[in-house]
Design a protein around this motif. Structure first.
Motif, mmCIF file in Angstrom:
data_model
loop_
_atom_site.group_PDB
_atom_site.id
_atom_site.type_symbol
_atom_site.label_atom_id
_atom_site.label_comp_id
_atom_site.label_asym_id
_atom_site.label_seq_id
_atom_site.Cartn_x
_atom_site.Cartn_y
_atom_site.Cartn_z
ATOM 1 N N GLU A 75 0.835 -1.197 0.000
ATOM 2 C CA GLU A 75 0.000 0.000 0.000
ATOM 3 C C GLU A 75 0.869 1.245 0.000
ATOM 4 O O GLU A 75 1.879 1.304 0.711
ATOM 5 N N THR B 196 -6.659 -8.281 -5.344
ATOM 6 C CA THR B 196 -7.345 -7.055 -5.753
ATOM 7 C C THR B 196 -6.387 -5.867 -5.725
ATOM 8 O O THR B 196 -5.414 -5.847 -4.981
ATOM 9 N N THR C 224 -7.031 -1.744 -5.248
ATOM 10 C CA THR C 224 -8.085 -0.785 -4.903
ATOM 11 C C THR C 224 -7.504 0.620 -4.767
ATOM 12 O O THR C 224 -6.298 0.800 -4.565
ATOM 13 N N THR C 225 -8.408 1.599 -4.884
ATOM 14 C CA THR C 225 -8.051 3.013 -4.711
ATOM 15 C C THR C 225 -8.991 3.625 -3.670
ATOM 16 O O THR C 225 -9.999 3.010 -3.312
ATOM 17 N N GLN D 290 -13.146 3.890 -4.392
ATOM 18 C CA GLN D 290 -13.974 2.689 -4.535
ATOM 19 C C GLN D 290 -13.687 1.889 -5.799
ATOM 20 O O GLN D 290 -14.461 0.999 -6.162
ATOM 21 N N ASP D 291 -12.590 2.201 -6.479
ATOM 22 C CA ASP D 291 -12.160 1.337 -7.582
ATOM 23 C C ASP D 291 -11.714 0.014 -6.976
ATOM 24 O O ASP D 291 -11.001 -0.009 -5.970
ATOM 25 N N ARG D 292 -12.113 -1.079 -7.603
ATOM 26 C CA ARG D 292 -11.690 -2.407 -7.140
ATOM 27 C C ARG D 292 -11.491 -3.298 -8.360
ATOM 28 O O ARG D 292 -12.435 -3.628 -9.069
ATOM 29 N N THR E 108 -9.798 -6.874 -9.859
ATOM 30 C CA THR E 108 -9.271 -8.186 -9.485
ATOM 31 C C THR E 108 -8.240 -8.638 -10.517
ATOM 32 O O THR E 108 -8.327 -8.296 -11.694
#
Length: 199
Positions: free
Chosen positions: A8, A141, A143-144, A147-149, A151
């Motif tokens: 992260e 996954t 993610t940002t 709420q971008d997700r 896979t």
């Protein structure tokens, strides 16, 4: 090598396509067998240009690199993975990689994430705006904060190695009990092999 579960932080919005291993680490840096210090030569030709993304203070210490299609093509030098790792990068996100680079990355504790170009474009926007990205290997996954997700797929064996921090030596040591049992059994059944005595 250090295990990876989640990476992260800021991501370097590189995005260039067909970046070969000579661009990642020029040949003049291949005289060493040490994995340390190669970050200094990583992307040297690109970093020679003023204002390049790798020397931008905004991305200092970023653990994620966003790259373009066919990343790591060219020669099979493992130094390319060593250089990227020495920069502090633990995950690379790109549409595709050369097979050899992808294998070298995993063997050195770097997670190569494959996502389509439209996702790369979106992640480039997020990275350029200064927002962090999360790469979750366990759940596969990316993610940002918006709420971008997304896979991604990864070979189960490679996932096992990265989660456990297992290089080839560590994988062999996982089977040390079985190896010892085999060697003891072989020595008992074929003592001449252990002693070197001819029959």
């Amino acid at each position: 090598m250090d295990p990876i579960s989640q990476v992260e932080g800021r991501a370097i919005p590189f995005g260039a396509k067909n970046v070969d291993t000579d661009i990642i680490i020029p040949a003049k840096w291949l005289k060493t067998i040490s994995r340390e210090g190669l970050g200094e030569g990583a992307f040297e030709t690109i970093r020679a240009d003023e204002g390049n993304v790798f020397d931008d203070p905004a991305y200092k210490g970023a653990p994620i690199l966003i790259a373009g299609d066919n990343f790591g093509c060219g020669s099979s030098r493992e130094h390319a993975a060593w250089a990227i790792l020495d920069l502090g990068i633990r995950a690379v996100i790109a549409p595709s990689y050369s097979d050899i680079f992808s294998g070298n990355a995993v063997k050195n504790g770097i997670l190569p994430v494959v996502l389509p170009q439209e996702v790369i474009d979106r992640l480039m926007e997020v990275a350029k705006d200064g927002h962090e990205i999360t790469v979750d290997l366990e759940n596969q996954t990316v993610t940002t904060p918006f709420q971008d997700r997304f896979t991604f797929e990864i070979d189960p064996f490679r996932k096992h190695c990265l989660l456990g921090g297992l290089d080839e030596v560590s994988l062999t040591l996982e089977s040390s009990d079985a190896i010892t049992t085999f060697e003891d059994r072989r020595s008992s059944a074929h003592a001449w092999i252990a002693t070197g005595t001819n029959i």
